[in-house]
Write a protein that holds these residues in place. Structure first.
Motif, PDB file in Angstrom:
ATOM      1  N   UNK A 283       0.803  -1.221   0.000  1.00 27.06           N
ATOM      2  CA  UNK A 283       0.000   0.000   0.000  1.00 27.06           C
ATOM      3  C   UNK A 283       0.839   1.277   0.000  1.00 27.06           C
ATOM      4  N   UNK A 284       2.128   1.162   0.304  1.00 30.59           N
ATOM      5  CA  UNK A 284       3.001   2.340   0.318  1.00 30.59           C
ATOM      6  C   UNK A 284       3.895   2.398  -0.930  1.00 30.59           C
ATOM      7  N   UNK A 285       3.618   1.539  -1.884  1.00 23.50           N
ATOM      8  CA  UNK A 285       4.469   1.443  -3.069  1.00 23.50           C
ATOM      9  C   UNK A 285       4.415   2.737  -3.902  1.00 23.50           C
ATOM     10  N   UNK A 286       5.598   3.124  -4.400  1.00 21.57           N
ATOM     11  CA  UNK A 286       5.712   4.307  -5.257  1.00 21.57           C
ATOM     12  C   UNK A 286       6.065   3.953  -6.697  1.00 21.57           C
ATOM     13  N   UNK A 287       6.715   2.813  -6.866  1.00 18.04           N
ATOM     14  CA  UNK A 287       7.112   2.389  -8.214  1.00 18.04           C
ATOM     15  C   UNK A 287       6.862   0.897  -8.369  1.00 18.04           C
ATOM     16  N   UNK A 288       6.142   0.526  -9.434  1.00 21.53           N
ATOM     17  CA  UNK A 288       5.807  -0.876  -9.684  1.00 21.53           C
ATOM     18  C   UNK A 288       6.185  -1.246 -11.117  1.00 21.53           C
ATOM     19  N   UNK A 289       6.889  -2.374 -11.246  1.00 29.45           N
ATOM     20  CA  UNK A 289       7.220  -2.936 -12.552  1.00 29.45           C
ATOM     21  C   UNK A 289       6.680  -4.353 -12.593  1.00 29.45           C
ATOM     22  N   UNK A 290       5.911  -4.666 -13.634  1.00 29.02           N
ATOM     23  CA  UNK A 290       5.235  -5.963 -13.698  1.00 29.02           C
ATOM     24  C   UNK A 290       5.330  -6.533 -15.112  1.00 29.02           C
ATOM     25  N   UNK A 291       5.900  -7.744 -15.213  1.00 26.76           N
ATOM     26  CA  UNK A 291       5.948  -8.484 -16.475  1.00 26.76           C
ATOM     27  C   UNK A 291       5.353  -9.855 -16.185  1.00 26.76           C
ATOM     28  N   UNK A 292       4.215 -10.122 -16.796  1.00 29.66           N
ATOM     29  CA  UNK A 292       3.547 -11.386 -16.481  1.00 29.66           C
ATOM     30  C   UNK A 292       2.773 -11.885 -17.690  1.00 29.66           C
ATOM     31  N   UNK A 293       2.781 -13.208 -17.862  1.00 32.78           N
ATOM     32  CA  UNK A 293       2.097 -13.866 -18.977  1.00 32.78           C
ATOM     33  C   UNK A 293       1.063 -14.830 -18.385  1.00 32.78           C
ATOM     34  N   UNK A 294      -0.196 -14.601 -18.745  1.00 31.57           N
ATOM     35  CA  UNK A 294      -1.317 -15.278 -18.094  1.00 31.57           C
ATOM     36  C   UNK A 294      -2.032 -16.179 -19.093  1.00 31.57           C
ATOM     37  N   UNK A 295      -2.449 -17.345 -18.645  1.00 35.16           N
ATOM     38  CA  UNK A 295      -3.277 -18.210 -19.478  1.00 35.16           C
ATOM     39  C   UNK A 295      -4.350 -18.871 -18.612  1.00 35.16           C
ATOM     40  N   UNK A 296      -5.257 -19.613 -19.300  1.00 36.14           N
ATOM     41  CA  UNK A 296      -6.374 -20.291 -18.630  1.00 36.14           C
ATOM     42  C   UNK A 296      -7.246 -19.314 -17.845  1.00 36.14           C
ATOM     43  N   UNK A 297      -7.497 -18.186 -18.471  1.00 37.16           N
ATOM     44  CA  UNK A 297      -8.399 -17.203 -17.886  1.00 37.16           C
ATOM     45  C   UNK A 297      -9.580 -17.007 -18.848  1.00 37.16           C
ATOM     46  N   UNK A 298     -10.729 -16.575 -18.335  1.00 40.22           N
ATOM     47  CA  UNK A 298     -11.909 -16.419 -19.189  1.00 40.22           C
ATOM     48  C   UNK A 298     -11.908 -15.107 -19.956  1.00 40.22           C
ATOM     49  N   UNK A 299     -11.256 -14.078 -19.399  1.00 41.81           N
ATOM     50  CA  UNK A 299     -11.214 -12.764 -20.051  1.00 41.81           C
ATOM     51  C   UNK A 299      -9.798 -12.200 -20.020  1.00 41.81           C
ATOM     52  N   UNK A 300      -9.535 -11.226 -20.896  1.00 41.89           N
ATOM     53  CA  UNK A 300      -8.250 -10.552 -20.907  1.00 41.89           C
ATOM     54  C   UNK A 300      -8.111  -9.658 -19.682  1.00 41.89           C
ATOM     55  N   UNK A 301      -6.870  -9.506 -19.206  1.00 38.17           N
ATOM     56  CA  UNK A 301      -6.573  -8.539 -18.161  1.00 38.17           C
ATOM     57  C   UNK A 301      -6.405  -7.177 -18.823  1.00 38.17           C
ATOM     58  N   UNK A 302      -7.291  -6.234 -18.473  1.00 33.69           N
ATOM     59  CA  UNK A 302      -7.247  -4.901 -19.074  1.00 33.69           C
ATOM     60  C   UNK A 302      -7.071  -3.843 -17.993  1.00 33.69           C
ATOM     61  N   UNK A 303      -7.201  -2.589 -18.379  1.00 32.60           N
ATOM     62  CA  UNK A 303      -6.997  -1.500 -17.437  1.00 32.60           C
ATOM     63  C   UNK A 303      -7.992  -1.502 -16.296  1.00 32.60           C
ATOM     64  N   UNK A 304      -9.232  -1.859 -16.592  1.00 34.88           N
ATOM     65  CA  UNK A 304     -10.261  -1.908 -15.551  1.00 34.88           C
ATOM     66  C   UNK A 304      -9.904  -2.931 -14.480  1.00 34.88           C
ATOM     67  N   UNK A 305      -9.450  -4.110 -14.929  1.00 35.09           N
ATOM     68  CA  UNK A 305      -9.051  -5.160 -13.990  1.00 35.09           C
ATOM     69  C   UNK A 305      -7.860  -4.730 -13.151  1.00 35.09           C
ATOM     70  N   UNK A 306      -6.862  -4.137 -13.794  1.00 34.11           N
ATOM     71  CA  UNK A 306      -5.664  -3.691 -13.085  1.00 34.11           C
ATOM     72  C   UNK A 306      -6.015  -2.641 -12.034  1.00 34.11           C
ATOM     73  N   UNK A 307      -6.875  -1.709 -12.391  1.00 35.36           N
ATOM     74  CA  UNK A 307      -7.242  -0.640 -11.455  1.00 35.36           C
ATOM     75  C   UNK A 307      -8.014  -1.194 -10.260  1.00 35.36           C
TER      76      UNK A 307
END
Length: 535
Positions: A283-307
């Motif tokens: 909760x105190x994070x100021x900088x986040x870097x994320x590289x991830x490859x997802x499968x076996x999901x029903x929908x795409x991960x988009x901006x709404x999901x991330x937020x």
């Protein structure tokens, strides 16, 4: 000026330093040392030469071992004994490490970089029995190791952690920054594995920044269980992320953690169950870097999901760099989904500098690539003919795959968009020109060749013969640094016309390694055609 000859050392001190700052520090030291001049000795004590000594670069770029030895002798005998007390940062190659450290006491050394690091270095140098413990134990605050122990299939990771990583953290009593990195973007060193070890393993009360590879997401959870109390920056590359986690992990907030980077190249189906929970603690994070490859999901991960699932829990976040690809079963909804639809979900939450590509891929699946700009990562996989029109300056490893043929123009785009490309893997079993015909290619194709100036390794195991030819024909491709090819023997034999074809001979001259699908007795023509092969 009437005087045509001006004494270099007659110039004012400030001007001399300004000139010397423009040159390579080690070259200056090597050239000026031994000159009988008090001003020269004074210049050599300046901080621009003694703060950081890179004793790796010159030897690494010189192919002549005797010359390298003479240069090192000069430094160890004439230079280092006179400036060792001013050196604060050393960049060393492990083979010459001991020899260099014996030249002085280095009382102000606080930063150490070691290239070609292996467990033998940890066992011989980073212990209380080491003759260099007076330098390392209390002085070093920043330690960067380029690990070259790469035979991870034969290494027991728990033992490696206990014998190498844990003792390092215990030995350096004032260490605030530890980075263990791999020697290239394709090879991997043994990752940290602490899941089955006591909570006192890999413990530190001083460490503030850690950069390391870990075996699984569980190791990341353990690193955040309180054993690294002062940690503000954690940069991890995770081998795999799965749902197999019988341990109930700590769910408390992490008030000290300000910067977090998570990279996982392997696809995961545990994004929602494992990745989101660990990010919600920050909760105190100021900088986040994320590289991830997802499968076996029903929908795409988009901006709404991330937020909704991540960003809303990080009110202090000001920098978010990411690459996310989601692979799902192809369904009717994908037919009506366009790149702009995904991009708009990020625009809605205030992220405008992004690129997106929604495509069909192999085996009746669809994939969505979305990433922040500029693209900061060095690896990209499963892109196809419709990759975004942006520059990928840092990418060294690329895998492309499609059921639709890759045309010549596609490879022109690749060469322009990926100028740093070193490792290129292609999956495509369909030729854009119909049946393979080597004679037609030799005689008809007149387009200028494509340049891959940094390409070192090519994987064409799962392609039509057309693409093998694409890279071997000297009229189509110029790859002066290509030294490794992964290919089926029969297909290579076909494309090179049983290792006799002149138009593919030139691009084979520097190949040192051929990786075939099986071991067999290869014909002598193969070795004549590839004269640089190394056994």
């Amino acid at each position: 000026m009437n005087q045509c000859n001006v004494d270099f050392f007659g110039l004012p001190h400030e001007i001399l330093l300004h000139i010397l700052k423009k040159l390579d520090n080690i070259s200056v030291l090597y050239s000026l040392f031994g000159v009988i001049n008090k001003r020269c000795d004074s210049l050599l004590q300046d901080n621009i030469f003694t703060n950081t000594l890179n004793l790796l670069t010159n030897s690494a770029n010189d192919n002549s071992a005797p010359v390298v030895d003479r240069i090192l002798d000069r430094f160890c005998i004439d230079i280092l004994p006179r400036i060792h007390y001013s050196v604060k940062h050393l960049i060393l190659e492990s083979m010459s490490m001991g020899r260099i450290l014996l030249t002085g006491t280095f009382p102000n050394l606080t930063h150490l970089n070691v290239f070609n690091f292996g467990q033998h270095i940890a066992l011989n140098y980073f212990t209380d029995q080491s003759i260099f413990r007076h330098i390392f134990k209390h002085q070093i605050t920043e330690l960067i190791l380029e690990n070259c122990d790469q035979d991870i299939e034969t290494i027991l990771l728990g033992e490696y952690t206990e014998n190498v990583y844990a003792p390092i953290l215990a030995f350096f009593e004032n260490l605030t920054h530890l980075s263990i990195v791999e020697s290239s973007s394709i090879t991997e060193y043994p990752p940290l594995s602490i899941c089955d070890l006591p909570s006192t393993t890999f413990f530190s009360s001083t460490l503030k920044k850690l950069c390391i590879n870990v075996e699984s997401i569980n190791d990341c959870f353990h690193l955040l269980d309180g054993r690294l109390q002062q940690l503000t920056t954690l940069i991890v590359q995770i081998g795999f992320i799965d749902n197999d986690s019988p341990i109930v992990h700590n769910t408390n907030d992490l008030p000290n953690l300000k910067c977090f980077s998570l990279i996982c190249y392997e696809q995961t189906d545990a994004y929602d169950s494992q990745v989101i929970p660990i990010l919600r603690r920050m909760t105190y994070l100021e900088k986040l870097t994320l590289y991830i490859r997802i499968h076996n999901r029903f929908t795409f991960v988009d901006g709404t999901n991330i937020h909704k699932n991540i960003l809303i829990y990080m009110p202090r976040l000001h920098t978010f760099s990411f690459y996310i690809d989601t692979e799902i079963l192809f369904n009717d909804s994908v037919h009506h989904l366009f790149d702009n639809d995904i991009q708009q979900t990020f625009t809605n939450i205030g992220y405008n500098q992004i690129a997106c590509s929604v495509n069909c891929c192999l085996n009746y699946r669809a994939i969505c690539h979305v990433f922040s700009l500029p693209f900061i990562f060095n690896r990209l996989e499963k892109i196809n003919n419709r990759f975004p029109n942006v520059m990928f300056n840092d990418v060294t490893y690329l895998m492309v795959a499609d059921a639709i043929p890759f045309k010549y123009e596609f490879f022109i785009r690749i060469a322009k968009a990926f100028p740093s490309l070193k490792y290129f893997s292609i999956i495509n079993l369909t030729s854009p020109s119909g049946d393979f015909n080597s004679n037609a290619a030799d005689n008809i194709d007149s387009r200028s060749y494509i340049e891959y100036l940094n390409l070192a390794s090519l994987d064409v195991n799962y392609v039509d013969d057309y693409y093998i030819e694409q890279f071997l024909l000297d009229t189509k491709t110029h790859a002066p640094r290509l030294t490794e090819i992964k290919v089926h023997f029969d297909r290579l034999q076909t494309v090179t016309e049983n290792f006799t074809r002149d138009t593919t001979r030139y691009n084979c001259r520097n190949i040192k390694r051929l990786i075939f699908e099986k071991i067999m007795n290869y014909p002598k023509e193969l070795y004549l055609y590839f004269p640089s092969l190394v056994d």
